[in-house]
Write a protein that holds these residues in place. Structure first.
Motif, PDB file in Angstrom:
ATOM      1  N   ASP A 229       3.954   4.356   8.908  1.00  0.00           N
ATOM      2  CA  ASP A 229       3.844   2.905   9.083  1.00  0.00           C
ATOM      3  C   ASP A 229       2.538   2.447   8.475  1.00  0.00           C
ATOM      4  OD1 ASP A 229       6.065   1.775  10.982  1.00  0.00           O
ATOM      5  OD2 ASP A 229       5.505   3.729  11.817  1.00  0.00           O
ATOM      6  N   SER A 230       2.608   1.390   7.652  1.00  0.00           N
ATOM      7  CA  SER A 230       1.398   0.863   7.015  1.00  0.00           C
ATOM      8  C   SER A 230       1.368  -0.647   7.115  1.00  0.00           C
ATOM      9  CB  SER A 230       1.350   1.259   5.541  1.00  0.00           C
ATOM     10  OG  SER A 230       1.326   2.655   5.412  1.00  0.00           O
ATOM     11  N   TYR A 231       0.173  -1.168   7.299  1.00  0.00           N
ATOM     12  CA  TYR A 231      -0.032  -2.609   7.466  1.00  0.00           C
ATOM     13  C   TYR A 231      -1.143  -3.067   6.547  1.00  0.00           C
ATOM     14  CZ  TYR A 231       2.903  -1.765  11.437  1.00  0.00           C
ATOM     15  OH  TYR A 231       3.977  -1.398  12.210  1.00  0.00           O
ATOM     16  N   VAL A 232      -1.007  -4.285   6.058  1.00  0.00           N
ATOM     17  CA  VAL A 232      -2.080  -4.892   5.275  1.00  0.00           C
ATOM     18  C   VAL A 232      -2.518  -6.170   5.988  1.00  0.00           C
ATOM     19  CG1 VAL A 232      -1.298  -3.974   3.047  1.00  0.00           C
ATOM     20  CG2 VAL A 232      -0.437  -6.195   3.853  1.00  0.00           C
ATOM     21  N   VAL A 233      -3.724  -6.604   5.673  1.00  0.00           N
ATOM     22  CA  VAL A 233      -4.148  -7.948   6.060  1.00  0.00           C
ATOM     23  C   VAL A 233      -4.192  -8.761   4.777  1.00  0.00           C
ATOM     24  CG1 VAL A 233      -5.915  -9.377   7.145  1.00  0.00           C
ATOM     25  CG2 VAL A 233      -5.509  -7.042   7.986  1.00  0.00           C
ATOM     26  N   GLU A 234      -3.340  -9.799   4.723  1.00  0.00           N
ATOM     27  CA  GLU A 234      -3.311 -10.699   3.571  1.00  0.00           C
ATOM     28  C   GLU A 234      -4.023 -11.971   3.981  1.00  0.00           C
ATOM     29  OE1 GLU A 234       0.617 -11.514   1.973  1.00  0.00           O
ATOM     30  OE2 GLU A 234      -0.111 -13.336   0.985  1.00  0.00           O
ATOM     31  N   SER A 235      -5.104 -12.286   3.272  1.00  0.00           N
ATOM     32  CA  SER A 235      -5.881 -13.481   3.600  1.00  0.00           C
ATOM     33  C   SER A 235      -4.984 -14.719   3.551  1.00  0.00           C
ATOM     34  CB  SER A 235      -7.034 -13.634   2.609  1.00  0.00           C
ATOM     35  OG  SER A 235      -7.496 -14.973   2.646  1.00  0.00           O
ATOM     36  N   GLU A 240      -5.294 -12.608  -0.876  1.00  0.00           N
ATOM     37  CA  GLU A 240      -5.818 -11.275  -1.237  1.00  0.00           C
ATOM     38  C   GLU A 240      -5.505 -10.289  -0.115  1.00  0.00           C
ATOM     39  OE1 GLU A 240     -10.135 -10.950  -3.134  1.00  0.00           O
ATOM     40  OE2 GLU A 240      -9.956 -12.680  -1.778  1.00  0.00           O
ATOM     41  N   ILE A 241      -5.347  -9.015  -0.504  1.00  0.00           N
ATOM     42  CA  ILE A 241      -5.211  -7.943   0.493  1.00  0.00           C
ATOM     43  C   ILE A 241      -6.626  -7.446   0.795  1.00  0.00           C
ATOM     44  CG2 ILE A 241      -4.193  -5.682   1.010  1.00  0.00           C
ATOM     45  CD1 ILE A 241      -2.115  -7.979   0.639  1.00  0.00           C
ATOM     46  N   THR A 242      -7.074  -7.651   2.026  1.00  0.00           N
ATOM     47  CA  THR A 242      -8.476  -7.358   2.357  1.00  0.00           C
ATOM     48  C   THR A 242      -8.637  -6.104   3.209  1.00  0.00           C
ATOM     49  OG1 THR A 242      -8.325  -8.802   4.283  1.00  0.00           O
ATOM     50  CG2 THR A 242      -9.147  -9.791   2.221  1.00  0.00           C
ATOM     51  N   ASP A 243      -7.566  -5.707   3.918  1.00  0.00           N
ATOM     52  CA  ASP A 243      -7.679  -4.583   4.842  1.00  0.00           C
ATOM     53  C   ASP A 243      -6.339  -3.851   4.897  1.00  0.00           C
ATOM     54  OD1 ASP A 243     -10.362  -5.549   6.328  1.00  0.00           O
ATOM     55  OD2 ASP A 243      -8.985  -7.251   6.132  1.00  0.00           O
ATOM     56  N   PHE A 244      -6.416  -2.627   5.366  1.00  0.00           N
ATOM     57  CA  PHE A 244      -5.233  -1.774   5.361  1.00  0.00           C
ATOM     58  C   PHE A 244      -5.334  -0.773   6.505  1.00  0.00           C
ATOM     59  CE2 PHE A 244      -3.492   2.360   4.116  1.00  0.00           C
ATOM     60  CZ  PHE A 244      -2.175   2.004   3.862  1.00  0.00           C
ATOM     61  N   CYS A 245      -4.232  -0.489   7.175  1.00  0.00           N
ATOM     62  CA  CYS A 245      -4.241   0.638   8.118  1.00  0.00           C
ATOM     63  C   CYS A 245      -2.866   1.288   8.156  1.00  0.00           C
ATOM     64  CB  CYS A 245      -4.719   0.225   9.504  1.00  0.00           C
ATOM     65  SG  CYS A 245      -3.605  -0.851  10.364  1.00  0.00           S
ATOM     66  N   TYR A 270      -4.624   6.664   6.736  1.00  0.00           N
ATOM     67  CA  TYR A 270      -5.712   6.051   5.967  1.00  0.00           C
ATOM     68  C   TYR A 270      -5.927   4.612   6.438  1.00  0.00           C
ATOM     69  CZ  TYR A 270      -5.668  10.195   3.114  1.00  0.00           C
ATOM     70  OH  TYR A 270      -5.766  11.510   2.710  1.00  0.00           O
ATOM     71  N   ILE A 271      -7.203   4.230   6.537  1.00  0.00           N
ATOM     72  CA  ILE A 271      -7.598   2.921   7.046  1.00  0.00           C
ATOM     73  C   ILE A 271      -8.698   2.381   6.150  1.00  0.00           C
ATOM     74  CG2 ILE A 271      -8.652   1.742   9.036  1.00  0.00           C
ATOM     75  CD1 ILE A 271      -7.691   4.404  10.549  1.00  0.00           C
ATOM     76  N   VAL A 272      -8.602   1.113   5.792  1.00  0.00           N
ATOM     77  CA  VAL A 272      -9.670   0.481   5.001  1.00  0.00           C
ATOM     78  C   VAL A 272      -9.944  -0.900   5.568  1.00  0.00           C
ATOM     79  CG1 VAL A 272     -10.446  -0.248   2.713  1.00  0.00           C
ATOM     80  CG2 VAL A 272      -8.761   1.597   2.908  1.00  0.00           C
ATOM     81  N   SER A 273     -11.182  -1.145   5.978  1.00  0.00           N
ATOM     82  CA  SER A 273     -11.508  -2.512   6.400  1.00  0.00           C
ATOM     83  C   SER A 273     -12.615  -3.049   5.507  1.00  0.00           C
ATOM     84  CB  SER A 273     -11.899  -2.561   7.873  1.00  0.00           C
ATOM     85  OG  SER A 273     -13.270  -2.401   8.049  1.00  0.00           O
ATOM     86  N   THR A 274     -12.355  -4.204   4.887  1.00  0.00           N
ATOM     87  CA  THR A 274     -13.424  -4.867   4.126  1.00  0.00           C
ATOM     88  C   THR A 274     -13.772  -6.215   4.762  1.00  0.00           C
ATOM     89  OG1 THR A 274     -11.996  -6.040   2.542  1.00  0.00           O
ATOM     90  CG2 THR A 274     -12.647  -3.787   1.960  1.00  0.00           C
ATOM     91  N   ARG A 275     -12.806  -6.914   5.337  1.00  0.00           N
ATOM     92  CA  ARG A 275     -13.020  -8.243   5.923  1.00  0.00           C
ATOM     93  C   ARG A 275     -12.851  -8.224   7.443  1.00  0.00           C
ATOM     94  NH1 ARG A 275     -11.525 -12.942   3.139  1.00  0.00           N
ATOM     95  NH2 ARG A 275     -11.880 -11.834   1.224  1.00  0.00           N
ATOM     96  N   THR A 276     -11.767  -7.588   7.896  1.00  0.00           N
ATOM     97  CA  THR A 276     -11.483  -7.528   9.344  1.00  0.00           C
ATOM     98  C   THR A 276     -12.367  -6.452   9.970  1.00  0.00           C
ATOM     99  OG1 THR A 276      -9.203  -8.063   8.776  1.00  0.00           O
ATOM    100  CG2 THR A 276      -9.593  -7.259  11.017  1.00  0.00           C
ATOM    101  N   PRO A 277     -13.062  -6.754  11.072  1.00  0.00           N
ATOM    102  CA  PRO A 277     -13.847  -5.692  11.723  1.00  0.00           C
ATOM    103  C   PRO A 277     -12.953  -4.491  12.045  1.00  0.00           C
ATOM    104  CG  PRO A 277     -14.300  -7.835  12.727  1.00  0.00           C
ATOM    105  CD  PRO A 277     -13.162  -8.034  11.780  1.00  0.00           C
ATOM    106  N   ALA A 285      -3.620  -1.895  15.170  1.00  0.00           N
ATOM    107  CA  ALA A 285      -2.794  -0.688  14.935  1.00  0.00           C
ATOM    108  C   ALA A 285      -2.280  -0.142  16.269  1.00  0.00           C
ATOM    109  CB  ALA A 285      -3.595   0.368  14.183  1.00  0.00           C
ATOM    110  N   LEU A 286      -3.148  -0.130  17.283  1.00  0.00           N
ATOM    111  CA  LEU A 286      -2.724   0.345  18.615  1.00  0.00           C
ATOM    112  C   LEU A 286      -1.626  -0.554  19.180  1.00  0.00           C
ATOM    113  CD1 LEU A 286      -6.205   1.152  20.285  1.00  0.00           C
ATOM    114  CD2 LEU A 286      -4.537   2.797  19.376  1.00  0.00           C
TER     115      LEU A 286
END
Ligand code: JJ1
Length: 344
Positions: A229-235, A240-245, A270-277, A285-286
């Motif tokens: 399962d994968s999620y993005v944060v789209e501003s 823009e895609i700013t975060d991913f988990c 894999y997790i990437v946060s650039t904008r979202t804490p 994700a939890l």
């Protein structure tokens, strides 16, 4: 007495045989209460990434009965170590039937996969183990976040803390019904280029990390039902895609419980946060893992995971995961936080 086979995991019969061997004989915790129960869909996903070699899916059968009694696999991967991009075999699923243990079959399996990897002109490998062997590049600890504390306690996965009642424990681990981050949504095929950029950029800070292209990201991170399962944060403003988990699904069989037979576990991937804490991203994700009925969310203390584990009420597990490289010398042992590689 025994014969080598190359497993055709496309075949349902072969995949079921492998599934059953692992479900009955693969990794258990130190008290033999739980055993990994990789699903068939998961095995197909794990074993058929871009450029995979069928010859690296190796089984051993008893000649007379044709019973599958041992298994080992490799898949090709580009792994970056500092500024060196190395094609390696990721070796996994080494399993010898319980009745054939201590017959020194494991070293034979390892020799055969090494031989078949060398035939493809690949000379390095990455692998993990729950035990210490010579010589780990780093050692990670498992952490666990209860999502269904009542069941976890009933099956012996966790215990009621001191001065805690069941109802206080349930309240402690309660999560909001819905995610908090505006623009948090399931990843789709159209997100592959943006996720590849986001992830490549993020992983470049670690000493050891996969070197993913868009094909790798499509395979390893595009959601697959019941597997990953994968999620993005789209501003909402710029799109823009700013975060991913992401997390993968790996249930464990519960050995010898009257009421429950499987523990549904999600493993942080894999997790990437650039904008979202990072705390908020992982809390989301939890929340989605809870909505999907997982009992527990597991994570290792690698990459930046230490920064959210305690705050999000993960507790340390009794298991470790040691990481190894074959035929690649890194002078010093790494801290888990310097490792950017998650193996399945
Ligand atoms: O799952 C694991 N441990 C659990 C169960 C322990 C049961 C008794 N041994 C555990 N539970 C505590 C959770 C608790 C929740 C509330 C907060 C405090 C914590 O610790 C362990 C990992 O911790 N898993 C294993 O031991 C399985 C094997 C791990 C090694 C994997 C090897 C991989 C093979 C090569 O790819």
């Amino acid at each position: 007495m025994y014969e080598w086979i190359t497993c055709d995991i496309d075949s349902d019969e072969m995949c079921s045989e492998v599934y059953k061997l692992l479900a009955n004989n693969y990794v258990e915790d130190d008290e033999n209460m739980f055993r990994f129960n990789y699903s068939k869909e998961f095995l197909r996903w794990a074993l058929r990434p871009p450029g995979y070699f069928k010859s690296w899916h190796i089984g051993v059968r008893v000649k007379s009965s044709k019973k599958l009694v041992a298994f080992i696999t490799g898949v090709p991967a580009r792994v970056r170590v500092r500024d060196d991009i190395v094609t390696m075999a990721e070796v996994n699923f080494l399993c010898v039937h319980k009745k054939l243990r201590s017959k020194r079959l494991a070293p034979v399996m390892i020799k055969e996969i090494t031989r078949r990897v060398h035939l493809e002109n690949i000379w390095q490998a990455a692998y993990t183990a729950g035990i210490v062997i010579p010589t780990p590049i780093t050692s990670c600890q498992y952490w666990h976040r209860s999502l269904n504390p009542k069941k976890l306690i009933e099956v012996g996965f966790s215990r009621l803390g001191p001065r805690m009642t069941m109802s206080r424990t349930i309240k402690l681990y309660k999560l909001p019904e819905s995610t908090a981050t505006p623009g948090f949504r399931t990843m789709g095929l159209r997100d592959v280029p943006a996720v590849t950029r986001l992830l490549s950029n993020y992983l470049s800070q670690f000493v050891v990390a996969p070197y993913f292209n868009e094909h790798d990201v499509e395979h390893w991170l595009l959601p697959t039902e019941g597997v990953v399962d994968s999620y993005v944060v789209e501003s909402p403003e710029t799109h823009e895609i700013t975060d991913f988990c992401s997390f993968y699904t790996l249930p464990s069989s519960i050995l010898g419980n009257q009421n429950y037979s499987t523990l549904k576990a999600a493993y942080s991937y894999y997790i990437v946060s650039t904008r979202t804490p990072l705390l908020q991203l992982m809390n989301d994700a939890l929340i989605v893992a809870k909505q999907k009925d997982f009992d527990v969310f597991n994570a290792l203390d690698l990459m930046h995971n230490e920064s959210f584990l305690k705050e999000l009420k993960f507790g340390p597990g009794d298991g470790n995961l040691h990481y190894y490289l074959y035929n690649y010398r890194i002078r010093h042992t790494l801290k888990p936080s310097e490792l950017g590689l998650v193996l399945l």
